[in-house]
Design a protein around this motif. Structure first.
Motif, mmCIF file in Angstrom:
data_model
loop_
_atom_site.group_PDB
_atom_site.id
_atom_site.type_symbol
_atom_site.label_atom_id
_atom_site.label_comp_id
_atom_site.label_asym_id
_atom_site.label_seq_id
_atom_site.Cartn_x
_atom_site.Cartn_y
_atom_site.Cartn_z
ATOM 1 N N UNK A 82 -4.744 9.050 1.024
ATOM 2 C CA UNK A 82 -5.800 8.063 1.282
ATOM 3 C C UNK A 82 -5.205 6.680 1.542
ATOM 4 N N UNK A 83 -4.033 6.391 0.960
ATOM 5 C CA UNK A 83 -3.382 5.098 1.182
ATOM 6 C C UNK A 83 -2.494 5.125 2.429
ATOM 7 N N UNK A 84 -1.846 6.265 2.668
ATOM 8 C CA UNK A 84 -0.858 6.322 3.737
ATOM 9 C C UNK A 84 -1.438 6.570 5.124
ATOM 10 N N UNK A 85 -2.488 7.370 5.198
ATOM 11 C CA UNK A 85 -3.000 7.713 6.530
ATOM 12 C C UNK A 85 -3.517 6.509 7.312
ATOM 13 N N UNK A 86 -4.212 5.536 6.681
ATOM 14 C CA UNK A 86 -4.579 4.329 7.434
ATOM 15 C C UNK A 86 -3.354 3.561 7.927
ATOM 16 N N UNK A 120 5.307 9.185 8.720
ATOM 17 C CA UNK A 120 5.149 10.535 9.261
ATOM 18 C C UNK A 120 5.689 11.577 8.278
ATOM 19 N N UNK A 121 6.856 11.284 7.713
ATOM 20 C CA UNK A 121 7.490 12.252 6.820
ATOM 21 C C UNK A 121 6.697 12.445 5.527
ATOM 22 N N UNK A 122 6.331 11.342 4.874
ATOM 23 C CA UNK A 122 5.688 11.502 3.569
ATOM 24 C C UNK A 122 4.224 11.918 3.675
ATOM 25 N N UNK A 123 3.558 11.573 4.758
ATOM 26 C CA UNK A 123 2.221 12.129 4.983
ATOM 27 C C UNK A 123 2.335 13.643 5.153
ATOM 28 N N UNK A 151 0.827 -1.203 0.000
ATOM 29 C CA UNK A 151 0.000 0.000 0.000
ATOM 30 C C UNK A 151 0.863 1.254 0.000
ATOM 31 N N UNK A 152 1.985 1.215 0.704
ATOM 32 C CA UNK A 152 2.879 2.371 0.710
ATOM 33 C C UNK A 152 3.419 2.642 -0.695
ATOM 34 N N UNK A 153 3.841 1.592 -1.390
ATOM 35 C CA UNK A 153 4.380 1.762 -2.741
ATOM 36 C C UNK A 153 3.331 2.293 -3.701
ATOM 37 N N UNK A 154 2.097 1.807 -3.577
ATOM 38 C CA UNK A 154 1.028 2.334 -4.422
ATOM 39 C C UNK A 154 0.838 3.824 -4.166
ATOM 40 N N UNK A 155 0.906 4.199 -2.877
ATOM 41 C CA UNK A 155 0.793 5.607 -2.537
ATOM 42 C C UNK A 155 1.956 6.426 -3.069
ATOM 43 N N UNK A 156 3.163 5.822 -3.095
ATOM 44 C CA UNK A 156 4.327 6.540 -3.605
ATOM 45 C C UNK A 156 4.203 6.798 -5.103
ATOM 46 N N UNK A 157 3.612 5.871 -5.833
ATOM 47 C CA UNK A 157 3.354 6.104 -7.262
ATOM 48 C C UNK A 157 2.438 7.314 -7.421
ATOM 49 N N UNK A 158 1.369 7.359 -6.614
ATOM 50 C CA UNK A 158 0.454 8.511 -6.674
ATOM 51 C C UNK A 158 1.183 9.801 -6.318
ATOM 52 N N UNK A 159 2.000 9.747 -5.276
ATOM 53 C CA UNK A 159 2.730 10.935 -4.827
ATOM 54 C C UNK A 159 3.640 11.472 -5.932
ATOM 55 N N UNK A 160 4.385 10.576 -6.575
ATOM 56 C CA UNK A 160 5.308 11.001 -7.621
ATOM 57 C C UNK A 160 4.571 11.579 -8.828
ATOM 58 N N UNK A 161 3.323 11.171 -9.020
ATOM 59 C CA UNK A 161 2.529 11.686 -10.136
ATOM 60 C C UNK A 161 1.748 12.941 -9.747
ATOM 61 N N UNK A 162 1.971 13.438 -8.524
ATOM 62 C CA UNK A 162 1.282 14.647 -8.089
ATOM 63 C C UNK A 162 -0.129 14.419 -7.585
#
Length: 243
Positions: A154-158, A170-173, A136-147
């Protein structure tokens, strides 16, 4: 790509080991058992494989674009004769524009000007996060890198709710929240990360927290953080604030 497939952290690590050809004998046995006992196993494998390809494609695209820009700079546009009267109009407009910008600058918040001059979006991680819930973190990182910062949150906070002491989360949120202009929440998470101590993200957290405090007008607190950082941009910004 399959949707709504629940992939457990240990399954994700097992699939990664199998895809990399580094599975141990025990992992190979476990993988074979999953193939016969889990009706969704092939879909899970395809999902993890697609995620890895998304990350690799994004990184390759970024590297190739950088190489292209360095190797093939944009050619200068061919000039065409400009009537002399148009030069006069352009000069008049330029004078008015410079005057207006100068007028605007007089009334600009100097702290905001410095914030915008020094702030750069954190590029994110290149490699996967170690430990649990890396899928789930990696999926969120793909979204993050794409802006897509809201999707990343939505993926990281849970995950952060389950692992409140994770410095990576904590850092990437905090970074995603900063990109969505939620500076108050970003500040809270950065302060919590710094309080953990001995985190690899601590210097970056201090830098971004200093910028947030600067933007809010808390210059003395920002200076205190900047003075503890051993990085050129921090020293440069501190010098400007002390003038």
């Amino acid at each position: 790509m399959a949707k709504n497939i629940d992939i457990a952290p240990e399954e994700y690590e097992l699939i990664e080991a199998w895809l990399d050809g580094k599975a141990s004998d025990l992992q190979k046995q476990s993988f074979a058992q999953k193939e016969t006992s889990d009706p969704h196993w092939s879909q899970k494998v395809a999902e993890v494989k697609a995620l890895r390809e998304d990350l690799e494609t994004y990184l390759l695209k970024t590297v190739l674009e950088d190489i292209h820009l360095k190797s093939f700079p944009a050619p200068a546009a061919k000039s065409s004769p400009i009537p002399s009267w148009l030069w006069g109009v352009a000069a008049s407009v330029a004078i008015l524009l410079v005057g207006w910008l100068g007028f605007q600058k007089l009334f600009s918040d100097p702290n905001q000007v410095l914030f915008e001059a020094y702030y750069q979006t954190d590029p994110g991680l290149i490699t996967a996060m170690s430990g649990t819930d890396s899928y789930e973190f990696d999926r969120g990182m793909v979204d993050y890198k794409e802006g897509k910062y809201q999707e990343a949150l939505a993926r990281w906070q849970p995950l952060l709710s389950e692992n409140p002491e994770s410095d990576t989360l904590l850092y990437f949120v905090a970074m995603a929240q900063l990109e969505t202009q939620d500076t108050e929440s970003s500040q809270q998470y950065l302060e919590k990360l710094i309080a953990l101590e001995s985190s690899a993200f601590e210097p970056d957290a201090q830098w971004y927290l200093a910028l947030i405090l600067l933007q809010k007008g808390e210059v003395e607190r920002a200076q205190s953080l900047l003075s503890a950082l051993d990085r050129p941009e921090a020293r440069d910004l501190l010098e400007k604030l002390q003038k």
